[in-house]
Every structure is written in C-alpha cells, then in structure tokens.
Design an enzyme around this catalytic site. Structure first.
Site, PDB file in Angstrom:
ATOM      1  N   TYR A 197     -22.553  -8.875 -14.042  1.00 53.53           N
ATOM      2  CA  TYR A 197     -23.297 -10.067 -14.431  1.00 53.53           C
ATOM      3  C   TYR A 197     -23.827 -10.084 -15.859  1.00 53.53           C
ATOM      4  O   TYR A 197     -24.388 -11.072 -16.286  1.00 53.53           O
ATOM      5  CB  TYR A 197     -24.428 -10.338 -13.448  1.00 53.53           C
ATOM      6  CG  TYR A 197     -25.404  -9.186 -13.297  1.00 53.53           C
ATOM      7  CD1 TYR A 197     -26.311  -8.882 -14.308  1.00 53.53           C
ATOM      8  CD2 TYR A 197     -25.416  -8.407 -12.149  1.00 53.53           C
ATOM      9  CE1 TYR A 197     -27.195  -7.832 -14.178  1.00 53.53           C
ATOM     10  CE2 TYR A 197     -26.299  -7.352 -12.008  1.00 53.53           C
ATOM     11  CZ  TYR A 197     -27.181  -7.064 -13.029  1.00 53.53           C
ATOM     12  OH  TYR A 197     -28.035  -6.014 -12.898  1.00 53.53           O
ATOM     13  N   CYS A 240     -33.652  11.083  25.447  1.00 51.63           N
ATOM     14  CA  CYS A 240     -33.854  11.627  26.782  1.00 51.63           C
ATOM     15  C   CYS A 240     -32.897  12.809  26.899  1.00 51.63           C
ATOM     16  O   CYS A 240     -31.685  12.641  26.829  1.00 51.63           O
ATOM     17  CB  CYS A 240     -33.531  10.580  27.846  1.00 51.63           C
ATOM     18  SG  CYS A 240     -33.352  11.308  29.487  1.00 51.63           S
ATOM     19  N   ASP A 247       0.913   4.235  -2.714  1.00 53.35           N
ATOM     20  CA  ASP A 247       0.670   5.644  -2.387  1.00 53.35           C
ATOM     21  C   ASP A 247       1.762   6.550  -2.937  1.00 53.35           C
ATOM     22  O   ASP A 247       1.496   7.655  -3.391  1.00 53.35           O
ATOM     23  CB  ASP A 247       0.569   5.836  -0.875  1.00 53.35           C
ATOM     24  CG  ASP A 247      -0.738   5.275  -0.345  1.00 53.35           C
ATOM     25  OD1 ASP A 247      -1.640   5.035  -1.175  1.00 53.35           O
ATOM     26  OD2 ASP A 247      -0.840   5.060   0.873  1.00 53.35           O
ATOM     27  N   CYS A 305     -35.271   8.159  34.090  1.00 54.91           N
ATOM     28  CA  CYS A 305     -35.329   9.395  34.874  1.00 54.91           C
ATOM     29  C   CYS A 305     -36.659  10.127  34.729  1.00 54.91           C
ATOM     30  O   CYS A 305     -36.866  11.162  35.350  1.00 54.91           O
ATOM     31  CB  CYS A 305     -34.177  10.314  34.500  1.00 54.91           C
ATOM     32  SG  CYS A 305     -34.369  11.030  32.869  1.00 54.91           S
ATOM     33  N   ASP A 353       0.840  -1.200   0.000  1.00 52.11           N
ATOM     34  CA  ASP A 353       0.000   0.000   0.000  1.00 52.11           C
ATOM     35  C   ASP A 353       0.874   1.249   0.000  1.00 52.11           C
ATOM     36  O   ASP A 353       0.564   2.254  -0.638  1.00 52.11           O
ATOM     37  CB  ASP A 353      -0.880   0.042   1.256  1.00 52.11           C
ATOM     38  CG  ASP A 353      -1.885  -1.087   1.268  1.00 52.11           C
ATOM     39  OD1 ASP A 353      -1.906  -1.861   0.289  1.00 52.11           O
ATOM     40  OD2 ASP A 353      -2.636  -1.195   2.255  1.00 52.11           O
ATOM     41  N   ARG A 368     -30.438   1.942 -12.075  1.00 53.12           N
ATOM     42  CA  ARG A 368     -31.544   1.330 -12.802  1.00 53.12           C
ATOM     43  C   ARG A 368     -32.749   2.264 -12.881  1.00 53.12           C
ATOM     44  O   ARG A 368     -33.439   2.310 -13.887  1.00 53.12           O
ATOM     45  CB  ARG A 368     -31.965   0.014 -12.130  1.00 53.12           C
ATOM     46  CG  ARG A 368     -33.157  -0.585 -12.841  1.00 53.12           C
ATOM     47  CD  ARG A 368     -33.316  -2.052 -12.570  1.00 53.12           C
ATOM     48  NE  ARG A 368     -34.148  -2.295 -11.403  1.00 53.12           N
ATOM     49  CZ  ARG A 368     -34.719  -3.454 -11.122  1.00 53.12           C
ATOM     50  NH1 ARG A 368     -34.525  -4.493 -11.928  1.00 53.12           N
ATOM     51  NH2 ARG A 368     -35.440  -3.610 -10.051  1.00 53.12           N
ATOM     52  N   CYS A 408     -38.714   9.239  29.692  1.00 47.80           N
ATOM     53  CA  CYS A 408     -37.585   8.336  29.851  1.00 47.80           C
ATOM     54  C   CYS A 408     -37.923   7.241  30.866  1.00 47.80           C
ATOM     55  O   CYS A 408     -38.395   7.551  31.961  1.00 47.80           O
ATOM     56  CB  CYS A 408     -36.360   9.124  30.321  1.00 47.80           C
ATOM     57  SG  CYS A 408     -34.956   8.068  30.692  1.00 47.80           S
ATOM     58  N   LYS A 451     -35.395 -17.717  -5.472  1.00 46.90           N
ATOM     59  CA  LYS A 451     -35.180 -17.051  -4.185  1.00 46.90           C
ATOM     60  C   LYS A 451     -34.984 -18.083  -3.077  1.00 46.90           C
ATOM     61  O   LYS A 451     -35.786 -18.996  -2.936  1.00 46.90           O
ATOM     62  CB  LYS A 451     -36.400 -16.185  -3.840  1.00 46.90           C
ATOM     63  CG  LYS A 451     -36.552 -14.959  -4.728  1.00 46.90           C
ATOM     64  CD  LYS A 451     -35.564 -13.893  -4.315  1.00 46.90           C
ATOM     65  CE  LYS A 451     -35.685 -12.635  -5.140  1.00 46.90           C
ATOM     66  NZ  LYS A 451     -36.518 -11.603  -4.589  1.00 46.90           N
ATOM     67  N   ASP A 480     -27.037  -8.988  -3.793  1.00 47.49           N
ATOM     68  CA  ASP A 480     -28.058  -8.126  -3.224  1.00 47.49           C
ATOM     69  C   ASP A 480     -27.503  -6.726  -2.972  1.00 47.49           C
ATOM     70  O   ASP A 480     -26.872  -6.467  -1.964  1.00 47.49           O
ATOM     71  CB  ASP A 480     -28.550  -8.755  -1.915  1.00 47.49           C
ATOM     72  CG  ASP A 480     -29.966  -8.345  -1.607  1.00 47.49           C
ATOM     73  OD1 ASP A 480     -30.581  -7.668  -2.447  1.00 47.49           O
ATOM     74  OD2 ASP A 480     -30.454  -8.692  -0.521  1.00 47.49           O
ATOM     75  N   CYS A 489     -29.718  11.843  34.055  1.00 41.18           N
ATOM     76  CA  CYS A 489     -30.336  10.544  33.792  1.00 41.18           C
ATOM     77  C   CYS A 489     -29.382   9.440  34.234  1.00 41.18           C
ATOM     78  O   CYS A 489     -28.302   9.287  33.665  1.00 41.18           O
ATOM     79  CB  CYS A 489     -30.636  10.433  32.304  1.00 41.18           C
ATOM     80  SG  CYS A 489     -31.458   8.908  31.829  1.00 41.18           S
ATOM     81  N   LYS A 548     -27.410 -14.307  -6.958  1.00 38.59           N
ATOM     82  CA  LYS A 548     -28.115 -13.034  -7.097  1.00 38.59           C
ATOM     83  C   LYS A 548     -27.543 -12.102  -6.036  1.00 38.59           C
ATOM     84  O   LYS A 548     -27.782 -12.282  -4.845  1.00 38.59           O
ATOM     85  CB  LYS A 548     -29.615 -13.228  -6.896  1.00 38.59           C
ATOM     86  CG  LYS A 548     -30.432 -12.023  -7.287  1.00 38.59           C
ATOM     87  CD  LYS A 548     -31.903 -12.380  -7.388  1.00 38.59           C
ATOM     88  CE  LYS A 548     -32.728 -11.262  -7.991  1.00 38.59           C
ATOM     89  NZ  LYS A 548     -32.868 -10.098  -7.130  1.00 38.59           N
ATOM     90  N   ASP A 589       3.975   1.674  -1.185  1.00 40.86           N
ATOM     91  CA  ASP A 589       4.576   1.960  -2.490  1.00 40.86           C
ATOM     92  C   ASP A 589       3.527   2.456  -3.486  1.00 40.86           C
ATOM     93  O   ASP A 589       3.800   3.312  -4.326  1.00 40.86           O
ATOM     94  CB  ASP A 589       5.280   0.718  -3.038  1.00 40.86           C
ATOM     95  CG  ASP A 589       6.504   0.378  -2.198  1.00 40.86           C
ATOM     96  OD1 ASP A 589       7.063   1.313  -1.588  1.00 40.86           O
ATOM     97  OD2 ASP A 589       6.889  -0.798  -2.134  1.00 40.86           O
ATOM     98  N   GLU A 591     -25.709 -18.081 -11.591  1.00 44.56           N
ATOM     99  CA  GLU A 591     -24.917 -17.091 -10.867  1.00 44.56           C
ATOM    100  C   GLU A 591     -25.650 -16.804  -9.568  1.00 44.56           C
ATOM    101  O   GLU A 591     -26.847 -17.047  -9.468  1.00 44.56           O
ATOM    102  CB  GLU A 591     -24.865 -15.771 -11.654  1.00 44.56           C
ATOM    103  CG  GLU A 591     -24.059 -15.810 -12.911  1.00 44.56           C
ATOM    104  CD  GLU A 591     -24.497 -14.701 -13.874  1.00 44.56           C
ATOM    105  OE1 GLU A 591     -24.489 -13.527 -13.482  1.00 44.56           O
ATOM    106  OE2 GLU A 591     -24.872 -15.035 -14.999  1.00 44.56           O
TER     107      GLU A 591
HETATM  108  P1  AMP Z   1     -35.459  -7.809  -9.094  1.00 47.15           P
HETATM  109  O1  AMP Z   1     -34.953  -6.465  -8.645  1.00 47.15           O
HETATM  110  O2  AMP Z   1     -35.850  -8.711  -7.962  1.00 47.15           O
HETATM  111  O3  AMP Z   1     -36.454  -7.724 -10.199  1.00 47.15           O
HETATM  112  O4  AMP Z   1     -34.205  -8.564  -9.705  1.00 47.15           O
HETATM  113  C1  AMP Z   1     -33.516  -8.022 -10.788  1.00 47.15           C
HETATM  114  C2  AMP Z   1     -32.213  -7.484 -10.319  1.00 47.15           C
HETATM  115  O5  AMP Z   1     -31.379  -8.492  -9.803  1.00 47.15           O
HETATM  116  C3  AMP Z   1     -31.405  -6.909 -11.425  1.00 47.15           C
HETATM  117  O6  AMP Z   1     -31.771  -5.573 -11.673  1.00 47.15           O
HETATM  118  C4  AMP Z   1     -30.013  -6.966 -10.885  1.00 47.15           C
HETATM  119  O7  AMP Z   1     -29.684  -5.744 -10.277  1.00 47.15           O
HETATM  120  C5  AMP Z   1     -30.066  -7.998  -9.788  1.00 47.15           C
HETATM  121  N1  AMP Z   1     -29.089  -9.086  -9.951  1.00 47.15           N
HETATM  122  C6  AMP Z   1     -28.251  -9.499  -8.968  1.00 47.15           C
HETATM  123  N2  AMP Z   1     -27.465 -10.486  -9.358  1.00 47.15           N
HETATM  124  C7  AMP Z   1     -27.773 -10.731 -10.656  1.00 47.15           C
HETATM  125  C8  AMP Z   1     -27.262 -11.643 -11.606  1.00 47.15           C
HETATM  126  N3  AMP Z   1     -26.316 -12.526 -11.316  1.00 47.15           N
HETATM  127  N4  AMP Z   1     -27.826 -11.619 -12.837  1.00 47.15           N
HETATM  128  C9  AMP Z   1     -28.800 -10.728 -13.132  1.00 47.15           C
HETATM  129  N5  AMP Z   1     -29.308  -9.838 -12.269  1.00 47.15           N
HETATM  130  C10 AMP Z   1     -28.813  -9.831 -11.029  1.00 47.15           C
HETATM  131 ZN    ZN Z   2     -33.457   9.684  31.166  1.00 52.11          ZN
END
Ligand code: AMP
Ligand code: ZN
Length: 666
Positions: free
Chosen positions: A223, A421, A36, A406, A32, A135, A403, A309, A116, A427, A114, A34, A112
């Site tokens: 993805y 509070c 920087d 107190c 890190d 999006r 509270c 899911k 989150d 308190c 999903k 080097d 793949e």
């Molecule tokens: P949903 O929001 O439940 O309709 O799911 C669609 C969203 O899943 C997409 O807009 C992506 O942002 C997300 N997503 C996450 N992982 C993946 C993946 N491996 N392939 C496609 N979409 C994905």
């Molecule tokens: Zn208090």
C-alpha cells in the site's frame, strides 16, 4: 559466462515469471507439475554448482532457516499509525483541516481498503529484496526476512526495477479460505483452533522455523512506496510498483471529491463480505505526493491519510447460562447461551467463549448484559459486559472443576488453553465422540449410521467402542427408538461394507490425537501396517517426513495403551483393513499430477467421495470451486447450470464420468 551459469539464470528468470503470473496476477502460465520440474532442475544445478548461490533464487522460498532471536532493526522511515474516523462528519472535518493547510479548494484522494493483518516494511536494493522488518513500535521492528521470503507473492527479484534503493510497505494477510483450511486440519487433528486470520498472520511472521511459514498460505498486499518517487501521485507510484511485480490490489480508486470517497466506502461496507480476506475499513489518502509532504505528520500519524472504520455488527443480549461441551479428545469448551437477538441478519442464541481465561478476562457473570459481535468467525463472540446493568447480587462464574459428563476432575497442563477430562476411555461423551469420528465421512464413511444412532446404541449398552460395531445384529438395533427393520439392516450392511475401507482411512478413524487425515495418509504409506506403526520407536517415527515429536509421542501413547491394543486386535479379527492392500495401489498413478479438478453433480459409477479419492490417487487435486486454474470439470447428473456457465466462460474442459475413467486409464 559459463554455460551452467547461463542455464541457472534462465531457469531463475522463468520460475520468477511463472511465480508472478500465478501468485500476483492470478493467471498461471504453467502447470504446478511443470513448475515443480523446473524448480527441481534448478535445485539440482545449484546444489552441484554452489559457487552460483543466490539468496534470492526461487529455490530459497521453501524455507528451512531457523531463527532463534530476531534482529532488532531501526526503521529508516518511521512506521506511523493512522488516525481513525467513524462517520462522514469525521471525514469532512479531516478534509477541512487538509484544505486549510494546503490552501486549495479541491483535493484528489485515493481510497484503498484497510487490510487487516500485520504490517511489513520491505527494502530493495538494485531490484532485489534485502530485508523485511515488522512494524514493532514504529521506530524499531524485528527482521523477519527468512520468513517473508517464503511468501510467494512477494518478489525476491523485481520484474522491473523501481529505484536503486527503496522501501515499500504492505500488510501480511492470511486469506480466509486458507485460514479455514488450516483450521479444518487442526480440528481433525484435535488441536485448538486458530482464533482469527489477523493474529495467525502476525504470529506466522515470528515463527522460528521458516519452513513452517512456507506451509501457511500467506499473502502480502502492498500500500505504500516510501521516500522519493519518480511520480507526482501516490496512485501512480503504486501502479508502477504493481508493474514491478508487487501485489497492489486493483480495488484502489482515485476520487475527485469527498463525495466519491463516501461512495467508495458505502460500496465496500457491504461488498467487503465477499472478499477472501478481512478488512475493517478504508484508508483515504491525499493523492498528491507534494501535498503529502506539505501536510506531514502529527506525533502519531500522517496528516495526509485517515482510516475510516466500518461498524462491526454488534448486538446487546443477556447471558442466560454457560454450557460446557466435552470434545473427542476430552477438551472442554464453554458455550454461552444467550437471550435470542438479531445480529447481521440471523438470530443469535449462542456465543463461543473459548476457555476459562476468556471468562475471567471479560469477568462474565450469569445475567450480565453483554455485547456480541460477528467477526470472521462463524459463531459470534462476546466482546464485553455492560457493567452498569450488572445485577447487584451477581458473582463471578466459577469454572467447572469436574467433567460435566463423567465427573472426573479436570486437568489443565501448562501451555494448554483448555481444561481436559483425563478419563479418556471411561468418559461416555469422549467414547461416543470417538465412535462418531470413526464412522464419519472421511474415515469409515458408514452409510445409514449417524451421530444420533451412535448415541442410542451407546446408551443402550450395545456398543462401548468402535470395534463393537462389527458385532451388531439387526435384531439388536430394531428395538431402538424410531428404528425400522429396513434401516437396521442397512446399518448392519453399511458396517460390514466398511471392512473394505483402505487402511489410511481406518488409521484416521482410530482418532489418535494429532493424526488428522493427511498425517494418517503419510503414516499408512510409510509403515504399511498397523503392526509396524504400533511397534515403531520414537526415533523411527520422527524420521518420517513431516512427523514431529508431538505426533510421534501421541502415537506412542496410543500404542502403549492396553485398551487400544485390544481394540486394534478386535478390528483385525473382524476383518477391517489394518494394512495397505497392495492390489489397490495399482489403481494409483501420477497421471493427474499437477492438475486441478472440480467435481459437480451426481455420478453412477462412483460416489462423489470415491471420485475424489480416485483423483487424489492419480496425483490430482480436488478443488471445490471453478477458477482459471481448474484443468477439468467432471460433470455428473444434476450439475448446477451456474457451474457450467462459469466453466464454459473460462474455457475449462468439461468431461463426463466415462471420459474421466478413460483419462486415468491413460
Ligand atoms: P492502525 O494500526 O490502526 O494505526 O492502522 C495503521 C496500519 O494500517 C498500518 O500500519 C498498516 O499496517 C495498516 N494498513 C492496512 N491497509 C492499509 C492501507 N491501504 N494503507 C495504509 N495502511 C494500511
Ligand atoms: Zn469426562
């Protein structure tokens, strides 16, 4: 080309490679420190030669642009949703529909995870990032390019060009480790915690100040490459994208049949708990791009893909009562007491409800039958009420107005999610919590003294605030419940020893709102004494690097309070360190600059905390687990064998305590 231009280009290229190795491949090729140095060199050259400015230079990642209103951009290709499925039957139905449309018997799939987080569309032209759009509603999104550029794993310039013009989609995520670290910092500063990684990731994209985004440990998992491809399949296209420099997770799998898809799902249903990011399912896609085109889209989603899911682990219980806890800063947190129930391998008796709005939103009532879920959070949460089971005589919960300790009337300021509070110094709970914070490990670290003893001492009227600790005598402590003479003496000795604790820790221990460990360190090094800090004006305070108006105002509020002035004065009289001891700073150096060290086992010359402090004082970083990025493992007595094996496998230098002392002595 001028010599300077050549030099600049070379530096940019080298930095890009190092960056790619570190953030995408996870195999660092430089320390890190080097890195920087190279970056600084490039910054200087660019500053002196503004004609060679490049918006995609590695120097542009630190952020700094402030966007008031994000541009609305229409997507060239709509960003669709995904259809959902929840069972094998759902998937078999989907497969049948696909087979019917395409007219073949066997279909190849990719699976793949999903991811989150928040979806993002990145556009590249001639190998360079030109814009990044959220999006939004799928047709139009917000342009957040300045913020996206700060995410180190997103290439600004590709290692290898894919096409002259293309778009690629991915998910901006906040890895769990980073998320928890952010929350630890907030907890220390007495700020409300972030709820979950997903919302924090998507919220980050809309921050106006990109340098704040740069501080967040965001990542981007890709993805889908949109539009034409040189390849026949989705998997090959992604593989190519990975080569070009994108972070395409390697967990992707090509499956020859739906049975193999089921295997993938089953594997990840449990294995997902070991990932450093959250996933709520699997996305199954028809691998052939040609078939994808034939299948096309419904009004909402592609026909060639479907999400499966995972079941979130849920349990049914009963809301028995609600407790209200008072925190160190006076914040009130409601906690639900539940009828004990088994959930994901543990017995759950309590659930968090956050604040009054949450209770109102769920319309929670005592004796309600409720659903609890375990997400990324440690404490489970209530996600809903079974209204059919609601007792007829039930009434909405009336949130407390005073509270619980107190009895002072609670306040809720505009913009605050919680009630407070306001009786800060009257308190009892707040007073006790402040003393408990003062003695805690990261502050005064007083041996032998714990939260319960503080409670006893406070209730016995022996202490009212943290300064009173220094006046305690063993004879006063001995009569307390379950207290032996020896332990009483230890407590007093521990308190006296804490007078040696350096100023920055004392400052943190004072418990000024928003002054967490890191901020305390900064303030201590800048002002050097409590007197200078407490007499500083708002302007002086905000002129300090990384001290914003909110922190500054909180320091002023603290300093202007007569009671605090007296407290600080007493601490001074007792001999607590309220200024930087210059003799101590000679033990500091930059010898470990850029180095990552892991500490394991028990030591004789240092306590573990002292050792960690020493590493930081010498410019190094302490990490909790061994990875390929670790430079040294300092091995003490009773180090776990697994740690040693891992370090040996990764060929990390293992040193003893004495070798460490020699190392920092240069
Ligand atoms: P949903 O929001 O439940 O309709 O799911 C669609 C969203 O899943 C997409 O807009 C992506 O942002 C997300 N997503 C996450 N992982 C993946 C993946 N491996 N392939 C496609 N979409 C994905
Ligand atoms: Zn208090």
């Amino acid at each position: 080309m001028s010599k300077i231009k050549v030099k600049i280009e070379q530096l940019r290229k080298d930095l890009r490679n190092h960056n790619h190795n570190y953030y995408v491949l996870d195999t660092p090729s430089i320390s890190d420190y080097d890195f920087d140095i190279l970056l600084k060199e490039l910054e200087t050259l660019e500053a002196d030669n503004p004609e060679f400015y490049d918006a995609n230079s590695p120097t542009q990642r630190v952020g700094g642009t402030v966007t008031k209103d994000f541009n609305t951009v229409t997507h060239k290709n709509r960003m669709y949703s995904l259809a959902n499925s929840y069972s094998k039957e759902d998937l078999l139905d989907w497969e049948n529909r696909v087979k019917k449309i395409v007219g073949v018997e066997q279909i190849e799939y990719t699976c793949e995870l999903k991811y989150d987080g928040a979806s993002i569309n990145l556009s590249y032209q001639n190998g360079k990032l030109v814009n990044a759009v959220t999006r939004g509603d799928g047709f139009q999104g917000d342009e957040v390019t300045a913020n996206i550029k700060t995410i180190s794993s997103i290439p600004l310039v590709l290692q290898e060009n894919l096409l002259d013009n293309f778009e690629i989609r991915g998910e901006i995520i906040l890895p769990l480790k980073g998320f928890h670290k952010m929350n630890e910092d907030r907890e220390e500063a007495g700020l409300e915690l972030y709820r979950n990684p997903r919302n924090t990731a998507s919220g980050s994209l809309k921050l106006q100040d990109s340098s704040l985004v740069a501080e967040r440990p965001l990542d981007c998992l890709l993805y889908q490459v949109v539009g034409e491809s040189k390849f026949e399949t989705h998997a090959k296209t992604l593989e190519q994208a990975r080569k070009a420099g994108f972070k395409v997770p390697i967990d992707l799998r090509v499956c020859q049949s739906i049975d193999e898809v089921f295997e993938f799902i089953e594997y990840w249903d449990t294995e997902r708990h070991n990932l450093d990011y959250e996933t709520d399912g699997v996305v199954i896609k028809v691998n052939s791009l040609h078939y994808q085109e034939e299948l096309g889209y419904t009004a909402k989603a592609p026909r060639w893909a479907i999400a499966y899911k995972f079941k979130t682990e849920q349990a049914i219980s009963k809301l028995v009562s609600i407790d209200y806890q008072v925190g160190r800063t006076g914040a009130i947190t409601p906690v639900a007491n539940l009828k004990p129930v088994q959930l994901a391998g543990t017995t759950v008796k309590r659930a968090s409800i956050h604040n009054a709005d949450q209770i109102a939103k769920l319309d929670l009532r005592i004796n309600d039958t409720i659903f609890v879920e375990k997400g990324g959070e440690i404490i489970p949460k209530i996600v809903g009420v079974d209204l059919e089971k609601r007792p007829q005589d039930s009434k909405p919960v009336e949130y407390i107005t005073h509270c619980p300790d107190c009895k002072t009337k609670l306040e809720r300021k505009e913009g605050d999610a919680k009630h407070y509070c306001p009786n800060v110094y009257g308190c009892p709970t707040q007073n006790k919590e402040r003393i408990q914070h003062f003695i805690s490990r990261k502050a005064m670290n007083i041996d032998g003294l714990g939260a319960e003893t503080i409670e006893l001492l406070y209730d016995a009227n022996l202490i009212q605030n943290y300064a009173d600790l220094y006046d305690l005598r063993a004879e006063q402590i001995i009569p307390l419940e379950r207290m032996a003479e020896k332990s009483a003496q230890n407590i007093v000795a521990g308190i006296q020893a804490s007078k040696k604790i350096p100023f920055e820790k004392v400052l943190y221990g004072l418990g000024i709102r928003y002054v967490g460990e890191t901020v305390a360190k900064k303030l201590a090094r800048h002002f050097k004494s409590i007197d200078k800090l407490m007499t500083a004006s708002l302007e002086t305070l905000v002129s300090v690097d990384e001290i914003g108006e909110r922190i500054a105002q909180s320091i002023l509020d603290f300093s202007n309070d007569l009671l605090n002035m007296q407290l600080v004065e007493s601490l001074k009289q007792y001999g607590v360190q309220l200024e930087i001891d210059e003799s101590q700073s000679t033990t500091q150096s930059a010898i470990l600059q850029g180095k990552k060290l892991v500490v394991s086992g028990v030591f004789t010359k240092f306590s573990r905390n002292e050792l960690k402090q020493s590493i930081e004082d010498n410019g190094g970083k302490v990490s909790s687990s061994i990875s390929s990025k670790t430079d040294y493992l300092i091995a003490g007595d009773k180090m776990g064998p697994a740690k040693r094996t891992k370090a040996e496998k990764l060929e990390i230098k293992i040193i003893s305590e004495d070798e460490y002392i020699l190392l920092i002595a240069g």
